[in-house]
Write a protein that holds these residues in place. Structure first.
Motif, PDB file in Angstrom:
ATOM      1  N   MET A 150      41.262  38.424  50.356  1.00 49.49           N
ATOM      2  CA  MET A 150      41.415  39.406  49.278  1.00 49.49           C
ATOM      3  C   MET A 150      42.154  38.806  48.078  1.00 49.49           C
ATOM      4  O   MET A 150      41.780  39.001  46.943  1.00 49.49           O
ATOM      5  CB  MET A 150      42.155  40.632  49.792  1.00 49.49           C
ATOM      6  N   THR A 151      43.208  38.038  48.342  1.00 50.47           N
ATOM      7  CA  THR A 151      43.962  37.486  47.218  1.00 50.47           C
ATOM      8  C   THR A 151      43.192  36.340  46.577  1.00 50.47           C
ATOM      9  O   THR A 151      42.705  35.452  47.255  1.00 50.47           O
ATOM     10  CB  THR A 151      45.329  36.976  47.699  1.00 50.47           C
ATOM     11  N   GLY A 152      43.085  36.358  45.244  1.00 47.93           N
ATOM     12  CA  GLY A 152      42.308  35.337  44.542  1.00 47.93           C
ATOM     13  C   GLY A 152      43.084  34.042  44.424  1.00 47.93           C
ATOM     14  O   GLY A 152      44.242  33.932  44.819  1.00 47.93           O
ATOM     15  N   SER A 153      42.437  33.057  43.827  1.00 48.28           N
ATOM     16  CA  SER A 153      43.064  31.747  43.758  1.00 48.28           C
ATOM     17  C   SER A 153      44.142  31.725  42.691  1.00 48.28           C
ATOM     18  O   SER A 153      44.173  32.543  41.798  1.00 48.28           O
ATOM     19  CB  SER A 153      42.004  30.699  43.436  1.00 48.28           C
ATOM     20  N   ARG A 154      45.031  30.738  42.784  1.00 50.74           N
ATOM     21  CA  ARG A 154      46.108  30.605  41.808  1.00 50.74           C
ATOM     22  C   ARG A 154      45.752  29.561  40.761  1.00 50.74           C
ATOM     23  O   ARG A 154      46.571  29.224  39.925  1.00 50.74           O
ATOM     24  CB  ARG A 154      47.392  30.187  42.536  1.00 50.74           C
ATOM     25  N   THR A 155      44.545  28.993  40.847  1.00 47.88           N
ATOM     26  CA  THR A 155      44.194  27.923  39.916  1.00 47.88           C
ATOM     27  C   THR A 155      43.831  28.491  38.554  1.00 47.88           C
ATOM     28  O   THR A 155      43.440  29.644  38.424  1.00 47.88           O
ATOM     29  CB  THR A 155      42.997  27.105  40.442  1.00 47.88           C
ATOM     30  N   GLY A 156      43.959  27.641  37.524  1.00 54.84           N
ATOM     31  CA  GLY A 156      43.555  28.065  36.178  1.00 54.84           C
ATOM     32  C   GLY A 156      44.656  28.833  35.493  1.00 54.84           C
ATOM     33  O   GLY A 156      45.600  29.291  36.109  1.00 54.84           O
ATOM     34  N   ASP A 157      44.514  28.944  34.177  1.00 54.85           N
ATOM     35  CA  ASP A 157      45.542  29.612  33.390  1.00 54.85           C
ATOM     36  C   ASP A 157      45.170  31.055  33.127  1.00 54.85           C
ATOM     37  O   ASP A 157      44.014  31.431  33.184  1.00 54.85           O
ATOM     38  CB  ASP A 157      45.702  28.896  32.045  1.00 54.85           C
ATOM     39  N   TYR A 158      46.190  31.818  32.793  1.00 52.49           N
ATOM     40  CA  TYR A 158      45.950  33.210  32.414  1.00 52.49           C
ATOM     41  C   TYR A 158      45.163  33.249  31.109  1.00 52.49           C
ATOM     42  O   TYR A 158      45.420  32.498  30.174  1.00 52.49           O
ATOM     43  CB  TYR A 158      47.285  33.935  32.201  1.00 52.49           C
ATOM     44  N   ARG A 159      44.201  34.127  31.043  1.00 58.28           N
ATOM     45  CA  ARG A 159      43.524  34.431  29.784  1.00 58.28           C
ATOM     46  C   ARG A 159      43.094  35.881  29.842  1.00 58.28           C
ATOM     47  O   ARG A 159      42.822  36.409  30.930  1.00 58.28           O
ATOM     48  CB  ARG A 159      42.332  33.503  29.547  1.00 58.28           C
ATOM     49  N   ILE A 160      43.060  36.515  28.684  1.00 58.53           N
ATOM     50  CA  ILE A 160      42.625  37.903  28.654  1.00 58.53           C
ATOM     51  C   ILE A 160      41.109  37.903  28.816  1.00 58.53           C
ATOM     52  O   ILE A 160      40.394  37.224  28.076  1.00 58.53           O
ATOM     53  CB  ILE A 160      43.042  38.577  27.322  1.00 58.53           C
ATOM     54  N   THR A 181      47.093  34.671  38.978  1.00 62.15           N
ATOM     55  CA  THR A 181      47.127  33.935  37.712  1.00 62.15           C
ATOM     56  C   THR A 181      46.622  34.789  36.558  1.00 62.15           C
ATOM     57  O   THR A 181      47.171  34.779  35.460  1.00 62.15           O
ATOM     58  CB  THR A 181      46.264  32.650  37.824  1.00 62.15           C
ATOM     59  N   LEU A 182      45.554  35.512  36.821  1.00 56.30           N
ATOM     60  CA  LEU A 182      44.978  36.362  35.773  1.00 56.30           C
ATOM     61  C   LEU A 182      45.661  37.724  35.690  1.00 56.30           C
ATOM     62  O   LEU A 182      45.315  38.530  34.830  1.00 56.30           O
ATOM     63  CB  LEU A 182      43.475  36.563  36.018  1.00 56.30           C
ATOM     64  N   ALA A 183      46.599  37.992  36.586  1.00 58.32           N
ATOM     65  CA  ALA A 183      47.280  39.299  36.637  1.00 58.32           C
ATOM     66  C   ALA A 183      46.231  40.407  36.680  1.00 58.32           C
ATOM     67  O   ALA A 183      46.312  41.401  35.945  1.00 58.32           O
ATOM     68  CB  ALA A 183      48.216  39.463  35.444  1.00 58.32           C
ATOM     69  N   LEU A 184      45.253  40.205  37.555  1.00 61.22           N
ATOM     70  CA  LEU A 184      44.070  41.076  37.582  1.00 61.22           C
ATOM     71  C   LEU A 184      43.836  41.624  38.994  1.00 61.22           C
ATOM     72  O   LEU A 184      43.938  40.887  39.972  1.00 61.22           O
ATOM     73  CB  LEU A 184      42.868  40.248  37.111  1.00 61.22           C
ATOM     74  N   THR A 185      43.537  42.898  39.057  1.00 62.31           N
ATOM     75  CA  THR A 185      43.281  43.535  40.353  1.00 62.31           C
ATOM     76  C   THR A 185      41.989  44.337  40.264  1.00 62.31           C
ATOM     77  O   THR A 185      41.758  45.059  39.289  1.00 62.31           O
ATOM     78  CB  THR A 185      44.450  44.471  40.734  1.00 62.31           C
ATOM     79  N   VAL A 186      41.160  44.181  41.291  1.00 60.73           N
ATOM     80  CA  VAL A 186      39.925  44.974  41.382  1.00 60.73           C
ATOM     81  C   VAL A 186      40.143  46.040  42.446  1.00 60.73           C
ATOM     82  O   VAL A 186      40.608  45.750  43.553  1.00 60.73           O
ATOM     83  CB  VAL A 186      38.717  44.082  41.776  1.00 60.73           C
ATOM     84  N   MET A 187      39.807  47.265  42.067  1.00 56.79           N
ATOM     85  CA  MET A 187      40.008  48.394  42.985  1.00 56.79           C
ATOM     86  C   MET A 187      38.743  49.223  43.103  1.00 56.79           C
ATOM     87  O   MET A 187      37.848  49.133  42.246  1.00 56.79           O
ATOM     88  CB  MET A 187      41.134  49.293  42.453  1.00 56.79           C
ATOM     89  N   GLU A 188      38.732  50.057  44.119  1.00 55.48           N
ATOM     90  CA  GLU A 188      37.622  51.001  44.252  1.00 55.48           C
ATOM     91  C   GLU A 188      37.552  51.861  42.991  1.00 55.48           C
ATOM     92  O   GLU A 188      38.581  52.182  42.382  1.00 55.48           O
ATOM     93  CB  GLU A 188      37.818  51.882  45.496  1.00 55.48           C
TER      94      GLU A 188
END
Ligand code: SR1
Ligand code: MG
Length: 429
Positions: A1-11, A111-118
């Protein structure tokens, strides 16, 4: 469930989000069809984040991404992305403690501070429903279950001391979000602050009186100290009716990005304050005098039931599920011990009620004189009518804050609210 930590934050705007989601096999499958034809709409109307609804041939999702600043104000007010981590942590814990009462988590990328939810559909933000005068029959059971279980099971009544301290530590880094609350709720409405606003000119006099009112300054400062120094349980931290999505038959609590270990009355008070504000705002939404009386009666019954059902559920959990280090069983042996412990439980709930009353008052005052207002009042077009509703709410809130202990029961609160519904305030201007 938890995504990778690679790559930089971008909007992630629409195109980048589409590509990102298309790269997540489970999400791609859930949405169905070709990614190129997924519909992606930004719907965030909160103060802090981006929220997208994404729909494909066979399903939909909600995607929330934290911005590195406060959306309501702009880039001049930076805010740590780490709040997405704490929100994810809180949602995960709430999902275990109160199953079915928070949205299902489908994916998270630190990294992206992003969450996918139902995707919650056809749920709407409860505040919007209350402005429209809609009643929600499941609400009391669901919200009191949510609060009783999340607060009880993260308290010292349920956790052993080491677990509790580890849990406090895991949320301690969310201090930037706590600071927002410390400033916007517990400080700014009571002093001259650039971002304060109110329904001028009608409430100018009331705003000035708040800045001079030393009894109020003492009361709000005591509440602020309690907020800062009482890690009783894991709070949602922003439990207003904009953080609750509803249908007639379902309730979901969303957006716990302000989560931290704090005083339980802050969450319970938030719910009560927002119901009371919806009650006072209701008169301003009438097209014909008295047309929303039944709704208003339901609102006050709901206020009463939220406290009484919360207290009942919390006490039941304490009687049947206590496994923490507080109140050691060995100190309350036998019939005499059981009776004394039960009396202590009642005393505990009375103290929690007084905290709740005070925090509810603080939550009300900030929405009328601080930076972030609510649509309950804001959608009252006629500013004079809006000011009347707001002044009634403020009169109740001042009493609740300065004389919290005089409100012995929740009926004392609703009784005072009912009387104030007929009060005609003197306005400025
Ligand atoms: C700058 S953030 C303003 C408010 O929005 C959130 O919903 C919290 O209530 C916060 O105080
Ligand atoms: Mg929010």
């Amino acid at each position: 469930m938890t995504g990778s930590r690679t790559g930089d934050y971008r909007i992630l705007q629409e195109a980048a989000l589409r590509d990102y989601l298309a790269g997540l096999p489970d999400i791609k499958k859930l949405l169905g069809g070709e990614p190129a034809v997924w519909s992606i709409t930004e719907v965030g109307d909160g103060n802090l984040n981006l929220v997208f609804i994404v729909k494909g041939a066979s399903g939909g999702i909600a995607v929330k991404q934290a911005l590195p600043y406060v959306r309501l104000v702009g880039e001049s007010w930076p805010l740590p992305l780490s709040r997405a981590h704490y929100e994810y942590l809180a949602l995960s814990r709430q999902a275990r403690l109160a199953p079915g009462l928070v949205p299902a988590l489908l994916h998270h990328n630190e990294t992206l501070a992003l969450t996918v939810m139902e995707l919650l559909e056809p749920h709407i933000i409860m505040r919007k429903g209350l402005v429209a005068g809609t009643r929600y029959p499941r609400f009391v059971d669901d919200i009191t279950t949510f609060m009783a279980r999340t607060l009880f099971f993260t308290s010292d009544l349920a956790l052993i001391a080491a677990e509790k301290k580890e849990a406090i530590a895991s949320f301690a880094g969310n201090h930037a979000l706590c600071k927002i609350t410390e400033d916007l709720i517990f400080t700014d409405p009571y002093r001259i602050a650039e971002q304060n606003r109110w329904t001028a000119p009608y409430l100018d006099g009331l705003a000035a009186s708040l800045r001079e009112d030393m009894e109020l300054h003492v009361a709000i400062s005591r509440l602020k100290l309690k907020f800062m120094s009482s890690p009783e349980a894991l709070l949602h931290g922003d439990l207003h009716t904009g953080s609750i999505m509803v249908t007639a038959s379902e309730t979901r609590v969303i957006d716990p990005e302000f989560a931290f270990f704090g005083p339980m009355g802050f969450d319970v008070g938030a719910v009560l304050a927002n119901l009371l504000m919806a009650y006072f705002a209701s008169a301003g939404h009438e097209r014909a005098a008295g047309e929303r009386r039944e709704f208003e009666t339901w609102m006050l019954e709901t206020v009463e039931q939220v406290w009484s059902e919360f207290a009942r559920r919390f006490l039941d959990l304490w009687r049947s599920e206590a496994s923490g280090d507080a109140y050691p069983v060995s100190l309350f042996a036998g019939e005499k011990g059981a009776m004394r412990l039960e009396a202590e439980r009642q005393a505990y709930m009375q103290r929690l009620f007084i905290d709740t009353v005070g925090f509810a008052a603080a939550k009300t005052i900030r929405r009328i004189f601080g930076l972030a207002h609510n649509i309950d009042f804001e959608l009252i077009e006629d500013p004079r009518k809006r000011a009347i509703s707001e002044a009634r709410a403020i009169r109740l809130a001042r009493g609740m804050m300065v004389e919290a202990a005089a409100f012995r029961t929740i009926a004392d609160v609703t009784g005072a609210a009912r009387k104030l519904r007929e009060w005609q305030p003197e306005l400025s201007g």
